[in-house]
Structures are given as structure tokens and as C-alpha cells.
Write a protein that holds these residues in place. Structure first.
Motif, PDB file in Angstrom:
ATOM      1  N   GLY A  33       0.773  -1.225   0.000  1.00 40.73           N
ATOM      2  CA  GLY A  33       0.000   0.000   0.000  1.00 40.73           C
ATOM      3  C   GLY A  33       0.807   1.280   0.000  1.00 40.73           C
ATOM      4  N   SER A  34       2.128   1.189  -0.212  1.00 33.02           N
ATOM      5  CA  SER A  34       2.960   2.386  -0.276  1.00 33.02           C
ATOM      6  C   SER A  34       3.894   2.287  -1.476  1.00 33.02           C
ATOM      7  CB  SER A  34       3.774   2.553   1.013  1.00 33.02           C
ATOM      8  OG  SER A  34       4.653   1.451   1.188  1.00 33.02           O
ATOM      9  N   LYS A  35       4.511   3.425  -1.845  1.00 27.77           N
ATOM     10  CA  LYS A  35       5.383   3.426  -3.012  1.00 27.77           C
ATOM     11  C   LYS A  35       6.738   4.036  -2.678  1.00 27.77           C
ATOM     12  CE  LYS A  35       4.086   7.919  -5.025  1.00 27.77           C
ATOM     13  NZ  LYS A  35       5.408   8.568  -5.010  1.00 27.77           N
ATOM     14  N   SER A  36       7.726   3.647  -3.459  1.00 25.37           N
ATOM     15  CA  SER A  36       9.055   4.252  -3.402  1.00 25.37           C
ATOM     16  C   SER A  36       9.561   4.341  -4.825  1.00 25.37           C
ATOM     17  CB  SER A  36       9.996   3.414  -2.529  1.00 25.37           C
ATOM     18  OG  SER A  36      10.008   2.063  -2.953  1.00 25.37           O
ATOM     19  N   ALA A  37      10.457   5.287  -5.085  1.00 24.35           N
ATOM     20  CA  ALA A  37      10.919   5.500  -6.456  1.00 24.35           C
ATOM     21  C   ALA A  37      12.400   5.854  -6.466  1.00 24.35           C
ATOM     22  CB  ALA A  37      10.108   6.610  -7.122  1.00 24.35           C
ATOM     23  N   ARG A  38      13.030   5.622  -7.621  1.00 24.01           N
ATOM     24  CA  ARG A  38      14.434   5.978  -7.773  1.00 24.01           C
ATOM     25  C   ARG A  38      14.754   6.239  -9.233  1.00 24.01           C
ATOM     26  NH1 ARG A  38      17.646   1.109  -5.524  1.00 24.01           N
ATOM     27  NH2 ARG A  38      19.227   2.729  -5.336  1.00 24.01           N
TER      28      ARG A  38
END
Length: 271
Positions: free
Chosen positions: A106-111
Motif C-alpha cells: 500500500g505504499s510506493k518508493s521511487a528511484r
């Protein structure tokens, strides 16, 4: 479960996945194989774990049509709102500034920097992380080793690799050949005999679309003279497995091209 990987290397972005799709043990349903990497458009690719492929494909394209236009962070937010927390995604964007977003729990991370993301089997991911993954070919080899490792029963089938360049995403074709054990009685160069299925010979080539952004992935087994192609067309809501017997990969490719209208290529042939 599954194992999907995303990586940025040399200003290109890659998605890798196995093909095994399995249900929770309590469901009583048998595992099967399918394509877990989908191109939403030429510049955007998504890998998923935790849901049936038909559900993932129809929902993802519906989300895309509602307003996604080139921002994977917006797409990640829309995915969070549309799927429950049991479904994880890796979203990759190619172009001048390749990027990766991960949606999990239910959460996001990006790079946008070089490195590796993963979703799926934790132990298999650790196994891959402990290997030499200095380039995408070694990363594919690490995924292949995880697939072949009996300790990871939720990871299986074949490795699939998608490469995102400036022009967009394409699946990378590759070939595998295993020769029966034999001892050469002659000195110098000699043609390798890959034998027959009875003598232990084994080999295949993957069959993939030529044009960037076209979905679909197939495999042709040389000794079995048999192939499968996972055909996906989001706009037509098509998700099917095409199977065909053929004398060689060239004949198999022609059969699938005629059925799908997609121009295809393969890595190599045998015989």
C-alpha cells in the motif's frame, strides 16, 4: 508468489521476472505459467506479483486510460487506490531519464539512480542479491539460478527480461542449449552434437516482438518441435496462450505472426 526485479544500468532500465503463477496453498488451485511483465505503452512497463494475470492486465490498462500520461509516480498512486495490499508492482519508465517505482504493502518508493528493486519471494530475492549482479546478463543468470533452485518453490519456469532504451521497451530474446555428455575422440575443432531428447539433448529459443511496446512472449523447444506464445493485447482485452507444433522455430514464428499480426524475432535455431 513470484520474483520480479527492476534495475537501472548505463542509463537503461530493465524488468526481469519468472513465469510461475501460483495461488495460496489453501486455495487448492494448481500453479500455471504466464507473462508477468506488461508494456502499458512503449515507454512504460509493469511487473506484478500477487494476483491473476487477467485481473492485473485489465485493471492496469483501465488505470492508464483514466489519466496516466508519462508520470510513473501518478501511475503508482492510482495503482495503490485500485488494488489491495496483497498485490505488489514494479513500474519502470524508459527514456532520457529512466526511473523505477515500487508499490508494495500500500505504499510506493521511487528511484532514478542505478540499483535493484524487487517484489515477490523474500528468500529468492536475498539469493539473487548475494550474487554478482554487475550487469544485466549476470542479473538474468542470478534469476535463472533462483528458478532452478529447489529451495524456492514459488519461483519457476523461465526468466523473462525486458529492456527499456530511449526508443522504448522490448523483450530480449535468448537461447539455451544443453548437450548430452560425450567424449571427443578427435583432436582439434569439432561440431557439438546437441543430440535428441532421448539422448539428453535439450534446447530452446525465446520468441519476442520486434517493435517497442508490443506485448507478448514465447518459447520454442527445438527437440520437442513445440512452442507456446503468451499473447497480450490490452486495447482488445486479449490474454491467451497460443500453442503450435512446428518443424523448426522459423515455422513456429510464422504461425504465431499470422495469428497475432505481431512481427516476431528469435535468438537462434538448431539444425
Amino acid at each position: 508468489m513470484t520474483l520480479c526485479l527492476a534495475a537501472i544500468q548505463n542509463n537503461e532500465v530493465y524488468l526481469l521476472a519468472d513465469t510461475l503463477l501460483s495461488y495460496p496453498a489453501k486455495s487448492g488451485k494448481k500453479p500455471f505459467h504466464g507473462l508477468k511483465i506488461i508494456f502499458i505503452d512503449a515507454q512504460t512497463a509493469i511487473a506484478y506479483a500477487g494476483t491473476a494475470e487477467e485481473v492485473a492486465q485489465s485493471r492496469l490498462y483501465g488505470i492508464y486510460k483514466q489519466g496516466y500520461r508519462g508520470d510513473i509516480n501518478i501511475l503508482a498512486e492510482q495503482i495503490i487506490k485500485s488494488f489491495d495490499e496483497e498485490v505488489d508492482f514494479l513500474i519502470a519508465q524508459s527514456g532520457e531519464k529512466p526511473a523505477i517505482a515500487k508499490v508494495s504493502g500500500g505504499s510506493k518508493s521511487a528511484r532514478e539512480t542505478e540499483g535493484i528493486y524487487w517484489i515477490g519471494d523474500v528468500d529468492a530475492a536475498r539469493f539473487v542479491a548475494n550474487a554478482d549482479n554487475s550487469d544485466v546478463y549476470r542479473l538474468q543468470e542470478s534469476l535463472s539460478n533462483a528458478i532452478e533452485n529447489s529451495e524456492f518453490d514459488t519461483v519457476g519456469g523461465h526468466p523473462i527480461v525486458a529492456r527499456g532504451k530511449i526508443e522504448g521497451f522490448k523483450f530480449i530474446p535468448y537461447m539455451k542449449l544443453v548437450s548430452p555428455k560425450y567424449f571427443s575422440l578427435e583432436e582439434g575443432w569439432k561440431t557439438v552434437d546437441f543430440g535428441t531428447s532421448q539422448s539428453g539433448g535439450f534446447g530452446y529459443t525465446t520468441v519476442v516482438p520486434v517493435r517497442e511496446g508490443d506485448n507478448g512472449w514465447g518459447i520454442f523447444y527445438f527437440h520437442g518441435m513445440f512452442g507456446e506464445f503468451w499473447h497480450i493485447n490490452l486495447e482488445s482485452n486479449v490474454c491467451e496462450i497460443l500453442k503450435a507444433y512446428a518443424k523448426n522455430v522459423q515455422e513456429f514464428t510464422k504461425i504465431i505472426q499470422k495469428e497475432t499480426g505481431i512481427e516476431l524475432e528469435y535468438c537462434g535455431s538448431l539444425g
